[in-house]
Every structure is written in structure tokens, then in C-alpha cells.
Scaffold this active site. Structure first.
Site, PDB file in Angstrom:
ATOM      1  N   LYS A 176      33.461 -57.875 -15.254  1.00  0.00           N
ATOM      2  CA  LYS A 176      33.622 -58.869 -16.316  1.00  0.00           C
ATOM      3  C   LYS A 176      32.531 -58.729 -17.371  1.00  0.00           C
ATOM      4  O   LYS A 176      32.819 -58.668 -18.577  1.00  0.00           O
ATOM      5  CB  LYS A 176      33.615 -60.283 -15.736  1.00  0.00           C
ATOM      6  CG  LYS A 176      33.897 -61.348 -16.796  1.00  0.00           C
ATOM      7  CD  LYS A 176      33.846 -62.747 -16.223  1.00  0.00           C
ATOM      8  CE  LYS A 176      32.425 -63.240 -16.089  1.00  0.00           C
ATOM      9  NZ  LYS A 176      32.342 -64.695 -15.784  1.00  0.00           N
ATOM     10  N   ASP A 234      37.842 -64.302 -16.679  1.00  0.00           N
ATOM     11  CA  ASP A 234      36.988 -65.401 -16.233  1.00  0.00           C
ATOM     12  C   ASP A 234      37.890 -66.503 -15.672  1.00  0.00           C
ATOM     13  O   ASP A 234      39.091 -66.293 -15.462  1.00  0.00           O
ATOM     14  CB  ASP A 234      36.101 -65.905 -17.371  1.00  0.00           C
ATOM     15  CG  ASP A 234      36.874 -66.698 -18.410  1.00  0.00           C
ATOM     16  OD1 ASP A 234      38.135 -66.641 -18.417  1.00  0.00           O
ATOM     17  OD2 ASP A 234      36.234 -67.387 -19.224  1.00  0.00           O
TER      18      ASP A 234
END
Length: 243
Positions: free
Chosen positions: A152, A171
Site C-alpha cells: 500500500k 486502504d
């Protein structure tokens, strides 16, 4: 990188996906129909949030990397309150690499898990200074060698600092909304990312995450989504509408 496996029109037609509806039943949707719906959703999001962007304030790749590490289990608003002080005191990776941990901990304390985060940003900065000549690396492989950096964070840096669409940032907002939209049945971020990479063109991957995050913060809330005012409701199988 999460490669999208090659598909042909025939394989797309054969591929099917069970999408939950608001009432709890399910409908079958083939890959081609889901891809068309995905593009409608993307266009609506782009029209609704034309200013969608990374909300972590940064001036360069180094600042973005550090801010993203600090954003774990913390709001962007809080991180943006902390980083001006941090970067004024430690303007370069070398500066932060040589910092006293206790001093860094005090600055980042309000972001939560401050001891672990301080260790991560100091260690990552040391590797950037010593291994990468003071420059944040611009490849997924190299970024993942830095402490505190997973896919991420690497996708955030690559997409926003370098303009490289290596993958899709997943997320909590992205995961929640794409599940509600029926674009994935998975909860594992890597599997969610793979599903999205197969549905959306690579050129849109970075912006897709910004749009979904904006939507999650402004309309598709975790506890009580505002379906009545949601532009995606006609294309969302989870929309809760009156009547």
C-alpha cells in the site's frame, strides 16, 4: 506489480461473479458486464470528485514516504499536523537517519504506535541515505526493502511521487467500497488489488484509489452510507434506497 491476466472476449463472457444485492440475495454478473459497470462507476466518481488527490501533504517523494508510513491506523489530518515539524527538523533522509529516536518519538507520538513508527522512518531513511544515495527508490522491489513499507505504501509513493501506476492502493475505504460495489469478494488487500487491476485500466489505478477514498470519506461511510445522495447508487448492488 499485480499483473492483470490476459483475457479475451470469450473468456470474459464465460467468467461469472456472484454480486450480493441490498436484500441479501445474489445475482450472477459476468466479467464483461462487471467491467462496463466499473467504468460507469469510475466516470461518475471522476465527475463527482474532479479534485480527488492524495491528502497527505508533501513536497517530494521522501516526505510522502514518511507521511504514508505515519498514516498507518491514523488519519491524514493528524499526520498533516505532525509532518511540518518533523520535516523542518529533519529535511533530508540523512538528517532523519541520524536522529535520536526519542526526539522522533516525541514528534510523532500523536499518530499512535509512535515507537514503532519512529523506528520505521529512521530505518527507512537510513537505507535511503546509505543504499539509495539519498533518493527514494522508484521501484516496487526496492521500496519493499524499506522498513515500514508494504504494497500500500509503495503504491502511494510510486503513483503520487513518480507517476507510476504499479498497483492500486487498497486502504480501508477502498476495500469497503469495492466490496459493497461487488467488484471483489475478498478481504485480503492483495486479492482486492488483483481484482481491481483486472477491472480497471492501468492508467487509472492511482486515480481510482483517490476517487474511492474521497467517496468513502464524503458519502459511503463505514457505519451509515449516504445511499440516497450517492451518485453510484444505480450501479451499486448494496445501495439502501427507500421503496
Amino acid at each position: 506489480m499485480v499483473p492483470a491476466p490476459p483475457t479475451t472476449p470469450s473468456t470474459r463472457r464465460r467468467s461469472s461473479h456472484v454480486t450480493p444485492t441490498a436484500g441479501g440475495s445474489a445475482i450472477a454478473e459476468d466479467q464483461q458486464a462487471r467491467a462496463k459497470r466499473a467504468q460507469r462507476v469510475y466516470r461518475k466518481l471522476l465527475k463527482t470528485y474532479p479534485d480527488a488527490h492524495c491528502e497527505l501533504k508533501h513536497a517530494n517523494a521522501y516526505q510522502l514516504l514518511i507521511a504514508t508510513i505515519l498514516s498507518a491506523q491514523c488519519t491524514d489530518v493528524r499526520v498533516n499536523m505532525v509532518t511540518p515539524v518533523l520535516f523542518e527538523r529533519y529535511p533530508t533522509p540523512r538528517d532523519l537517519a541520524d536522529a535520536e529516536p526519542a526526539d522522533v518519538e516525541e514528534i510523532v507520538r500523536s499518530t499512535g504506535f509512535f515507537r514503532s513508527k519512529a523506528k520505521s522512518i529512521i530505518s527507512a531513511s537510513r537505507d535511503i541515505a546509505d543504499t539509495f544515495a539519498g533518493e527514494v527508490p522508484a521501484t516496487m522491489e526496492d521500496l519493499l526493502t524499506l522498513r515500514g513499507v508494504a504494497r500500500k505504501t509503495a503504491n502511494v509513493v510510486l503513483g503520487n511521487a513518480f507517476g507510476i501506476n504499479e498497483g492500486v492502493v487498497v486502504d480501508t475505504h477502498v476495500k469497503r467500497i469495492t466490496h459493497r460495489l461487488g467488484f471483489t469478494n475478498h478481504t485480503d488487500p492483495k486479492k482486492v488489488e488483483k481484482d481491481l487491476a483486472e477491472l480497471f485500466p492501468r492508467k487509472n489505478w492511482t486515480m481510482l484509489a483517490h476517487l474511492l477514498i474521497f467517496h468513502g470519506r464524503r458519502t459511503c461511510y463505514a457505519r451509515k452510507p449516504d445511499c440516497q445522495n450517492c451518485p453510484l447508487a444505480p450501479d451499486c448492488p448494496s445501495a439502501r434506497l427507500p421503496g
